[in-house]
Design an enzyme around this catalytic site. Structure first.
Site, PDB file in Angstrom:
ATOM      1  N   ASP A 127      29.876  18.579 -26.700  1.00  0.00           N
ATOM      2  CA  ASP A 127      30.311  19.593 -25.735  1.00  0.00           C
ATOM      3  C   ASP A 127      30.939  20.781 -26.438  1.00  0.00           C
ATOM      4  OD1 ASP A 127      30.911  20.916 -23.397  1.00  0.00           O
ATOM      5  OD2 ASP A 127      32.666  19.701 -22.920  1.00  0.00           O
ATOM      6  N   ASP A 181      27.039  26.658 -23.801  1.00  0.00           N
ATOM      7  CA  ASP A 181      27.701  25.389 -23.485  1.00  0.00           C
ATOM      8  C   ASP A 181      26.698  24.245 -23.559  1.00  0.00           C
ATOM      9  OD1 ASP A 181      29.263  23.333 -22.575  1.00  0.00           O
ATOM     10  OD2 ASP A 181      29.595  24.154 -20.581  1.00  0.00           O
TER      11      ASP A 181
END
Length: 413
Positions: free
Chosen positions: A82, A289
């Site tokens: 992440d 992201d």
């Protein structure tokens, strides 16, 4: 991670199975390295480290899992990659309110190198901490905008990665969260989460200074690639993305946000039709992201992209399946013959083919492909998600404040 409340509600159905979301001494040990972390030192040395630090990563239900080992003896962990968050955490026993995972949870009592952080310690990272517990442990709470949440104890532990030559590289004293209460949209292969943002607690920030700088690269295999096929995450010196075909865009600092990787999108081309952002283009209007599957665009740009894509696909869109809602989806028994899309970032044009832009609504769905872009009326910033990042070698250089992209078959990387 992307906030689920910012999704079009129908996309939330379509993507139901996806969730969003200092060192000073080195000593040789066997044929690898043991690195002792001493965070108070500002004089770092990486002269003794010649190998590239790596970890395998693979795809599972719209997320990307990185393998590393934690503890002594080392236990293999698969954590979600992440770039939109900082904390490294794993599910730990006892786990009073945890999501289901297929592999055993990490047991800190079985590791000889596990150490709780005291709430009086300078390593007790205050943004994550509430009141000090009666046991004086550094209890943390870390939430995500999709309402996923991890609670537990901040601790230090030995983390083992691998070099490009196959040597184990053990890093002592890595700060991480031992999660005893974890809830949210996690699948059963996710044993925790590997925060790769730019903040001080992320993996790249903790280990980067030792290995030649705060930089890393990733190569994400396409959606639905067999989970046994791995690509590599590389850290520090040697992780730079170089060579023919590389394009680079600057990172933009926004509102003192140290975590997020913001870049500037100028517009999108559907084949040769250019669709600019609105007349007032703000710097740092997109977040790169890896923890968010689809791309999220502001309403005004999304609407124009939707129309242009629809006009260029030589098929009739699905209109008789209420579960798909207004998403642009098509039935075809072969790979969708859709248009290419080019994302025009500042200094970098990224060409995306249908394998990166049209995705089955669920992993089990056969013969249906939906446009992997959604809208948000107030999406500021937008999101450049992991579907679009596949088959690109992407390098994040936090020291130079740039992101580089190189077209790559990540299944062969």
């Amino acid at each position: 991670m992307v906030p689920l409340q910012s999704f079009n509600p129908y996309l939330a159905i379509i993507l139901l199975l996806f969730h969003l979301l200092h060192f000073s001494s080195i000593e040789a040990q066997n044929d690898g390295f043991t690195v002792k972390l001493i965070r108070k030192s500002s004089h770092l040395s990486s002269n003794n480290i010649q190998d590239i630090v790596q970890a395998p990563i693979n795809a599972y239900i719209g997320q990307y899992l990185m393998e590393l080992y934690i503890g002594t003896p080392p236990i293999k962990i698969s954590g979600t990659v992440d770039t939109g968050s900082d904390l490294i955490w794993v599910q730990c026993v006892p786990c009073l309110g945890c999501y289901n995972q297929i592999n055993p949870m990490f047991d800190p009592l079985k590791s000889s190198t596990y150490t709780n952080i005291s709430c009086d310690s300078p390593l007790c990272y205050k943004p994550y901490i509430g009141e000090c517990s009666p046991e004086k442990r550094c209890d943390y709470t870390y939430g995500y905008a999709d309402s996923s949440l991890t609670k537990g104890v901040l601790a230090q532990e030995t983390v083992t990665l691998t070099s490009n030559t196959g040597k184990p590289i053990s890093l002592q004293g890595i700060l991480f969260g031992c999660g005893h209460n974890n809830t949210g949209n996690f699948n059963d292969h996710e044993m925790g989460l590997i925060g790769l943002g730019g903040g001080p607690t992320s993996l790249v920030s903790q280990i980067g200074p030792l290995f030649g700088g705060k930089k890393f690269s990733q190569c994400l295999v396409p959606f639905l690639t067999d989970i046994t096929i791995s690509s590599q995450m590389s850290f520090g010196k040697g992780s730079e993305v170089l060579g023919e075909g590389v394009v680079t865009t600057p990172l933009v600092q926004r509102e003192q946000d140290m975590t997020s990787y913001y870049v500037t999108l100028l517009g999108i081309s559907v084949e040769d039709t250019y669709l600019p952002m609105n007349s007032t283009i703000e710097k740092g209007n997109m977040l790169v992201d890896s923890g968010t599957p689809p791309n999220i665009l502001p309403q005004q740009l999304y609407d124009r992209v939707y129309v242009e894509v629809k006009n260029k696909v030589p098929l009739e869109p699905i209109t008789d399946d209420p579960s798909l809602g207004p998403q642009l989806c098509y039935r075809t028994q072969t790979n969708l013959k859709g248009p290419t899309l080019t994302y025009h970032f500042e200094g970098a044009n990224l060409l995306l083919t249908p394998i990166q832009t049209f995705i089955p609504p669920t992993p089990e769905t056969k013969g249906v492909f939906c446009l992997a872009i959604t809208n948000c009326a107030n999406s500021d910033p937008g999101i450049y998600g992991n579907f679009a990042q596949t088959n690109y070698l992407i390098g994040f250089d936090l020291d130079r404040q740039i992101v580089s992209f190189k077209p790559t078959d990540c299944t062969k990387q």
